[in-house]
Structure formats: C-alpha cells, structure tokens
Design a protein around this motif. Structure first.
Motif, PDB file in Angstrom:
ATOM      1  N   ILE A 117     -64.354 -18.284  17.192  1.00  0.00           N
ATOM      2  CA  ILE A 117     -63.044 -17.633  17.117  1.00  0.00           C
ATOM      3  C   ILE A 117     -61.923 -18.535  17.633  1.00  0.00           C
ATOM      4  CG2 ILE A 117     -63.153 -16.500  19.385  1.00  0.00           C
ATOM      5  CD1 ILE A 117     -61.865 -14.038  18.043  1.00  0.00           C
ATOM      6  N   ASN A 118     -62.210 -19.435  18.587  1.00  0.00           N
ATOM      7  CA  ASN A 118     -61.133 -20.268  19.124  1.00  0.00           C
ATOM      8  C   ASN A 118     -60.676 -21.341  18.136  1.00  0.00           C
ATOM      9  OD1 ASN A 118     -63.392 -21.934  19.359  1.00  0.00           O
ATOM     10  ND2 ASN A 118     -62.712 -22.834  21.285  1.00  0.00           N
ATOM     11  N   ALA A 119     -61.444 -21.553  17.046  1.00  0.00           N
ATOM     12  CA  ALA A 119     -61.048 -22.539  16.042  1.00  0.00           C
ATOM     13  C   ALA A 119     -59.927 -22.024  15.146  1.00  0.00           C
ATOM     14  CB  ALA A 119     -62.251 -22.931  15.185  1.00  0.00           C
ATOM     15  N   ALA A 120     -59.688 -20.711  15.163  1.00  0.00           N
ATOM     16  CA  ALA A 120     -58.624 -20.153  14.323  1.00  0.00           C
ATOM     17  C   ALA A 120     -57.282 -20.762  14.694  1.00  0.00           C
ATOM     18  CB  ALA A 120     -58.584 -18.629  14.470  1.00  0.00           C
ATOM     19  N   TYR A 121     -57.049 -21.013  15.965  1.00  0.00           N
ATOM     20  CA  TYR A 121     -55.784 -21.600  16.411  1.00  0.00           C
ATOM     21  C   TYR A 121     -55.655 -23.034  15.923  1.00  0.00           C
ATOM     22  CZ  TYR A 121     -51.908 -22.820  19.514  1.00  0.00           C
ATOM     23  OH  TYR A 121     -50.700 -23.225  20.012  1.00  0.00           O
ATOM     24  N   ALA A 122     -56.752 -23.795  15.982  1.00  0.00           N
ATOM     25  CA  ALA A 122     -56.708 -25.196  15.557  1.00  0.00           C
ATOM     26  C   ALA A 122     -56.423 -25.315  14.064  1.00  0.00           C
ATOM     27  CB  ALA A 122     -58.031 -25.883  15.896  1.00  0.00           C
ATOM     28  N   GLU A 123     -56.936 -24.371  13.263  1.00  0.00           N
ATOM     29  CA  GLU A 123     -56.780 -24.450  11.810  1.00  0.00           C
ATOM     30  C   GLU A 123     -55.491 -23.802  11.307  1.00  0.00           C
ATOM     31  OE1 GLU A 123     -60.061 -23.525   9.302  1.00  0.00           O
ATOM     32  OE2 GLU A 123     -61.569 -24.120  10.785  1.00  0.00           O
ATOM     33  N   GLY A 124     -55.035 -22.766  11.987  1.00  0.00           N
ATOM     34  CA  GLY A 124     -53.865 -22.055  11.460  1.00  0.00           C
ATOM     35  C   GLY A 124     -52.879 -21.569  12.495  1.00  0.00           C
ATOM     36  N   GLY A 125     -53.005 -22.033  13.742  1.00  0.00           N
ATOM     37  CA  GLY A 125     -52.037 -21.680  14.770  1.00  0.00           C
ATOM     38  C   GLY A 125     -52.031 -20.206  15.122  1.00  0.00           C
ATOM     39  N   PRO A 126     -50.944 -19.724  15.717  1.00  0.00           N
ATOM     40  CA  PRO A 126     -50.854 -18.324  16.145  1.00  0.00           C
ATOM     41  C   PRO A 126     -51.063 -17.324  15.008  1.00  0.00           C
ATOM     42  CG  PRO A 126     -49.098 -19.609  17.138  1.00  0.00           C
ATOM     43  CD  PRO A 126     -49.755 -20.498  16.133  1.00  0.00           C
ATOM     44  N   ASN A 127     -50.542 -17.640  13.826  1.00  0.00           N
ATOM     45  CA  ASN A 127     -50.635 -16.709  12.709  1.00  0.00           C
ATOM     46  C   ASN A 127     -52.084 -16.436  12.330  1.00  0.00           C
ATOM     47  OD1 ASN A 127     -50.747 -16.431   9.438  1.00  0.00           O
ATOM     48  ND2 ASN A 127     -48.983 -15.350  10.282  1.00  0.00           N
ATOM     49  N   LEU A 128     -52.877 -17.481  12.192  1.00  0.00           N
ATOM     50  CA  LEU A 128     -54.278 -17.304  11.815  1.00  0.00           C
ATOM     51  C   LEU A 128     -55.072 -16.682  12.962  1.00  0.00           C
ATOM     52  CD1 LEU A 128     -56.362 -17.675   9.608  1.00  0.00           C
ATOM     53  CD2 LEU A 128     -56.832 -19.966  10.490  1.00  0.00           C
ATOM     54  N   THR A 129     -54.676 -16.971  14.192  1.00  0.00           N
ATOM     55  CA  THR A 129     -55.345 -16.363  15.340  1.00  0.00           C
ATOM     56  C   THR A 129     -55.152 -14.855  15.329  1.00  0.00           C
ATOM     57  OG1 THR A 129     -55.019 -18.360  16.669  1.00  0.00           O
ATOM     58  CG2 THR A 129     -55.486 -16.323  17.862  1.00  0.00           C
ATOM     59  N   VAL A 130     -53.920 -14.408  15.089  1.00  0.00           N
ATOM     60  CA  VAL A 130     -53.641 -12.974  15.019  1.00  0.00           C
ATOM     61  C   VAL A 130     -54.405 -12.344  13.864  1.00  0.00           C
ATOM     62  CG1 VAL A 130     -51.861 -11.237  14.579  1.00  0.00           C
ATOM     63  CG2 VAL A 130     -51.390 -13.142  16.134  1.00  0.00           C
ATOM     64  N   ARG A 131     -54.386 -12.978  12.696  1.00  0.00           N
ATOM     65  CA  ARG A 131     -55.093 -12.433  11.529  1.00  0.00           C
ATOM     66  C   ARG A 131     -56.585 -12.291  11.802  1.00  0.00           C
ATOM     67  NH1 ARG A 131     -54.095 -16.038   6.533  1.00  0.00           N
ATOM     68  NH2 ARG A 131     -55.387 -14.415   5.578  1.00  0.00           N
ATOM     69  N   THR A 132     -57.169 -13.295  12.449  1.00  0.00           N
ATOM     70  CA  THR A 132     -58.600 -13.269  12.728  1.00  0.00           C
ATOM     71  C   THR A 132     -58.952 -12.155  13.705  1.00  0.00           C
ATOM     72  OG1 THR A 132     -58.746 -15.657  12.355  1.00  0.00           O
ATOM     73  CG2 THR A 132     -60.554 -14.629  13.562  1.00  0.00           C
ATOM     74  N   VAL A 133     -58.162 -12.013  14.758  1.00  0.00           N
ATOM     75  CA  VAL A 133     -58.437 -10.973  15.751  1.00  0.00           C
ATOM     76  C   VAL A 133     -58.266  -9.581  15.144  1.00  0.00           C
ATOM     77  CG1 VAL A 133     -57.649  -9.955  17.922  1.00  0.00           C
ATOM     78  CG2 VAL A 133     -57.876 -12.436  17.728  1.00  0.00           C
ATOM     79  N   GLU A 134     -57.211  -9.386  14.362  1.00  0.00           N
ATOM     80  CA  GLU A 134     -57.026  -8.083  13.723  1.00  0.00           C
ATOM     81  C   GLU A 134     -58.170  -7.772  12.776  1.00  0.00           C
ATOM     82  OE1 GLU A 134     -52.192  -7.282  13.758  1.00  0.00           O
ATOM     83  OE2 GLU A 134     -53.214  -7.697  11.852  1.00  0.00           O
ATOM     84  N   HIS A 135     -58.627  -8.787  12.033  1.00  0.00           N
ATOM     85  CA  HIS A 135     -59.718  -8.594  11.088  1.00  0.00           C
ATOM     86  C   HIS A 135     -61.000  -8.198  11.811  1.00  0.00           C
ATOM     87  CE1 HIS A 135     -62.357  -9.241   7.649  1.00  0.00           C
ATOM     88  NE2 HIS A 135     -63.079 -10.095   8.375  1.00  0.00           N
ATOM     89  N   MET A 136     -61.251  -8.786  12.981  1.00  0.00           N
ATOM     90  CA  MET A 136     -62.498  -8.537  13.700  1.00  0.00           C
ATOM     91  C   MET A 136     -62.472  -7.246  14.505  1.00  0.00           C
ATOM     92  SD  MET A 136     -63.435 -12.355  15.070  1.00  0.00           S
ATOM     93  CE  MET A 136     -65.012 -11.833  15.767  1.00  0.00           C
TER      94      MET A 136
END
Length: 516
Positions: free
Chosen positions: A126-145
């Motif tokens: 899950i911490n790789a979401a920030y490296a690949e897409g920054g805050p936006n992808l991090t939020v999307r990933t957490v909401e999805h999960m």
C-alpha cells in the motif's frame, strides 16, 4: 509515523482561537490536489475522515539533527505511515486506525506521476501508491480498500514533527520494558520519560526493537498520539491562543494538505471538539490474517482479515465507536502487535502499566513474571481426602501456547523427566518437539526457560506454565524456546489468553494507553 502529529492540529483546534490567528496560519500550508478527477467514490457517511500520511522526506533536517538522530540514508519517496482518523459527527470521539505500510493492496489504474506511463490495476504494497501516483493515488487506493470516503488529506515530515513536540514542551512516554534500537538510536530504560522532538522521532520511527518490526511500531505511534493528546489537554495549549498559534505554526510550516483544509475547518473543529480528552480517542490497527502474501519483485506483504476489517470500516462509516464498552486492561505497547495481526500470537491481556512485568533482561535466577505458585491453595489444602478437587484456574498470558515452539531438555539424572515435561507441555497446548534431549549438565534444580530476547513475551507465557521456573535470556537463540527441566519440577500449570469476541477487532481508548 510523522502523520501521528497531524492529529495535534485537530486536538489543539479545541481552544478558543480567533479567526484572524487561524487564517494567518492557513497561508503557510503547502497545497496538494489529492482529489483530482476522482470518480465512483464511497458514500460520505457520518462524521469526518482524514487520511494522515507520513513520508520519509528529510530535506529540511539539519546536518546536526541528521547525525544525532540517525536520519541518514536516501528517502524512498513513499509513505512510511498511513493513519485513517475518523472524527465523530458530534465531535466527542476520534478513532485512529493504523494501516500497515506493507499491506497487500490492489492499486487502481493510473498514470505514473514520475514517468507519465499508464498502468493497469495491479497488486503492490500500500505504501507504493504514493511513489507511483502521489497523494491522489494514495487516497484512491485507501478508499478502494476501506470503502471509507476521505474528507481531507494531510501529509507531515520530520521537521514539523520535532518542532511541534518541542513547542508543547515535550511528550511523556512510559514503558514497562527497555526499548532499544541501534538503527534509530532509541534507548529508553523501563519507566517514564519526557521526550523532546528528536527523541520522540526516534520513538515513533523505531522498528528493530523486537521481532514484530512495523506492527509493534504502529502501536508505539498510537501510544504517542494518546500521549500527545494528554499533554495538549493538560498544559493549557487548548486554551492559550499564543501557545496554540506557536504549536500550529510549527506543524503547518511543513505540512501538505488538500485545498479544502484550512482556517474554516480549524474553526469548525474548534467549536465541535471542546472538552476533548485522551478518553475521547480510540486506537486500533487493521486486523490481519496470520499469513501474508509474497509478491514477485516486491517481497512479503500482510493481508487484511476480510471479516474483521469489513466490520471495522463499517463502524467508521456508521460513526460508531470502535472500543468495546466496559472496563479494559491497558495493553503494554512494547508487547508487540495487536491480536489478529500478522506475526501476532493472538488476543492478549497485558498487565496494567502501573504494574509492569519484569524486563527481558532480568537477571538469571529471578522467578518468572506471573508464574503461579507451586504451593497448593488454602482451599485445596482444606479439602477432605478423596473429595474431587476443583480444576486449577488458568493464568492469563500474552501468547497462546499453540504459538510457542519448545524444545525440552532433561537437566537431571532422573530418567524420563524430559519426556514427562514434554508430554505435560504438549497436553497444555505448547508446540513441543516431542523429542526431549539430555542436557549437557545433569544437576539443575530449578527449571529454566532459555529464550531469545526478541521472544520475551513467549518466554514469560511459557514460564507461567512452569511454576517456580526462572527466565534466562540467550541472544541469538532464535524462536524456539528451551526448557531445562530441573529436579524441582512438579507440574505444568494451565494458561490461557483472553479471548476477543468472534469477528471483533481490538481497540482501546487513549486513557488506557497513556501513562497512568
């Protein structure tokens, strides 16, 4: 880990602070577009949900601080810590949920923020979401999960963490056990300590204290948040506009937040959270399965327990408290991951912080903590001959016997003693080898439990089942505990762990984990 400090903004917002003061602080926040082009988001539910993220950025750290607090090395540009904070609609409760950084995650389809390359949905930590897409992808990933709609995004670095702690005069942390990590330089003796900003950073960063790494670190981070709340609510920060300004300026000077989080939100929190205290907060981590998943090219991940995590996030969406009602025993934050976590031995009931167990380094020859007395009770002694005796009450231990591997040695000249002890431990639930060995010495009187300090909780649980035994730490021994059966051995006492209701996750309130 630094994200823990961001909660102080929410807590400190309870003071009577004027709009002009807060607005002046608002201008120093670095903005990010965490919600750009997001579609098919979860329903809002009730209350406010903040995603608190701590990255490993260290650009603003001075060279002296870098050396003193061992902050060298290259950053990975990923999230070291992710916390989901839910503020109840009535403003009377804050629920803090830690998301393990090594959680198995299905990252949504996205465009890499660095390379511009488009990626399909794929598994990652899950911490790789920030490296690949920054805050936006991090939020999307957490909401999805989680199925939880994020209201605001906040990101903190090392500098704001240390300055904030220093501005409120340090934070008090208590530990019943020694905490030492050669990587961060943390070195705390058992007892209570007032940590300054740099020391607090060492405390929340340390992950080499025991064999549970990040899982134990998450609990220390939660304990730190509880201590921070306790400090903020007890030293006048909430009611002193000057102190509030200084503390918030220290924090917001290095924070990144979404465009919607600003002065008005701080003032709304100010109004809603008057009377906030440590008992108003509750803490938990996402329940994990015992076994994770290894991803090619990525490594080992931990997987969320589908049933328990579903109930956890449903409680957040429905604005319900996480901690079970009724009295609860404070857990020892040094005791390792919470029950149900990967690598965790199962539900536990640690002793109250005011009655700490002995440290793992206790001198040889000292009786095991919590070991039942070998002498029969007065009631048992008074029982008439031939009367059926009541089953002995099982002692509460941290680690369930099924999770403790044991090799038994006969350290006496009595034939068959090793097998007798092995059989009794196995019947009680311990994972013995079933093949006791002869020890190199044959004149031991008091039964000994030899253990690697990293497995000290397991050692105390095993010693509790061997009345009158003593603990001996042996560095590098590994996960298998050794029992040197002595001539004074009499019996194996029953032990048990406290059960958590089926399908339930464990949570505790801030006053339960703060110093007594």
């Amino acid at each position: 880990m630094r994200a823990a400090t961001t909660l102080s903004v929410l807590v400190l917002g309870a003071g009577g602070i004027g709009h002009a003061v807060v607005t002046s602080l608002d201008t120093g926040i670095d903005r990010v577009d965490a919600f750009k082009d997001m579609k098919n988001r979860p329903d809002a539910g009730h209350g406010l949900n903040l995603l608190l993220v701590g990255t490993d950025g260290r650009d603003r750290i001075t060279e002296a601080e870098r050396q003193k607090y061992r902050l060298g090395g290259a950053p990975c540009h990923c999230t070291d810590t992710i916390m989901l904070v839910h503020l109840s609609e009535d403003g009377k409760r804050a629920s803090v949920v830690s998301l393990p950084r090594d959680s198995y995650a299905e990252i949504p389809a996205h465009t890499d923020s660095t390379t511009g390359k488009k990626h399909k949905a794929h598994p990652v930590k899950i911490n790789a979401a920030y490296a690949e897409g920054g805050p936006n992808l991090t939020v999307r990933t957490v909401e999805h999960m989680t199925g939880v709609k994020i209201s605001h995004y906040l990101e903190v670095d090392f500098t704001s963490f240390m300055k904030t702690v220093d501005t409120i005069g340090g934070v008090e942390i208590c530990t019943p056990r020694a905490l030492k990590d050669s990587y961060t330089g943390l070195d705390l003796t058992p007892g209570t300590h007032r940590l300054d900003g740099g020391q607090a950073l060492q405390y929340v960063r340390s992950r080499h204290i025991d064999g549970n790494a990040d899982l134990s670190r998450m609990q220390r981070q939660q304990r730190f948040v509880a201590a921070l709340i306790s400090r903020a609510t007890s030293n006048g920060v909430l009611l002193n506009p000057v102190k509030f300004r200084d503390v918030t300026r220290a924090l917001l000077g290095s924070v990144r937040a979404d465009a919607g989080f600003g002065a008005q939100q701080l003032l709304s929190l100010n109004k809603a959270m008057r009377g906030f205290s440590p008992s108003s907060s509750e803490f938990t981590s996402v329940p994990l399965l015992a076994k994770g998943v290894s991803l090619p090219g990525i490594g080992s991940t931990v997987k969320w327990d589908p049933e328990k995590s579903k109930k956890l996030f449903r409680a957040l969406r429905e604005d319900k408290p996480l901690a079970l009602p009724g009295p609860s025993v404070p857990r020892d934050p040094a005791a390792g991951p919470a029950p149900g976590a990967a690598g965790a031995p199962g539900p536990s009931a640690a002793p109250p912080a005011s009655v700490p167990p002995p440290a793992a380094s206790k001198a040889p020859g000292t009786a095991a903590a919590g070991a039942p007395s070998a002498a029969p009770s007065a009631a048992a002694s008074a029982a008439p001959p031939g009367a059926p005796s009541a089953a002995p009450k099982a002692a509460l231990v941290d680690v369930k016997p099924a999770d403790i591997r044991v090799q038994v040695y006969n350290a006496t000249r009595t034939d068959g003693l090793g097998k007798q002890v092995d059989d009794a431990l196995r019947a009680t639930g311990f994972r013995t080898t079933g093949a006791p060995l002869a020890a190199g010495v044959r004149d031991v009187k008091r039964t000994q439990v030899l253990y690697d300090p990293r497995w000290d909780r397991s050692a105390r649980s095993l010693a509790a089942a061997l009345p009158g035994s003593e603990l001996r730490a042996v560095k590098g021994q590994g996960g298998t505990l050794k029992v040197m059966a002595g001539s004074e051995y009499r019996t194996v006492a029953p032990v048990r762990v406290e059960a958590t209701p089926a399908g339930r996750f464990e949570a505790m309130t801030g006053d339960q984990v703060a110093c007594p």
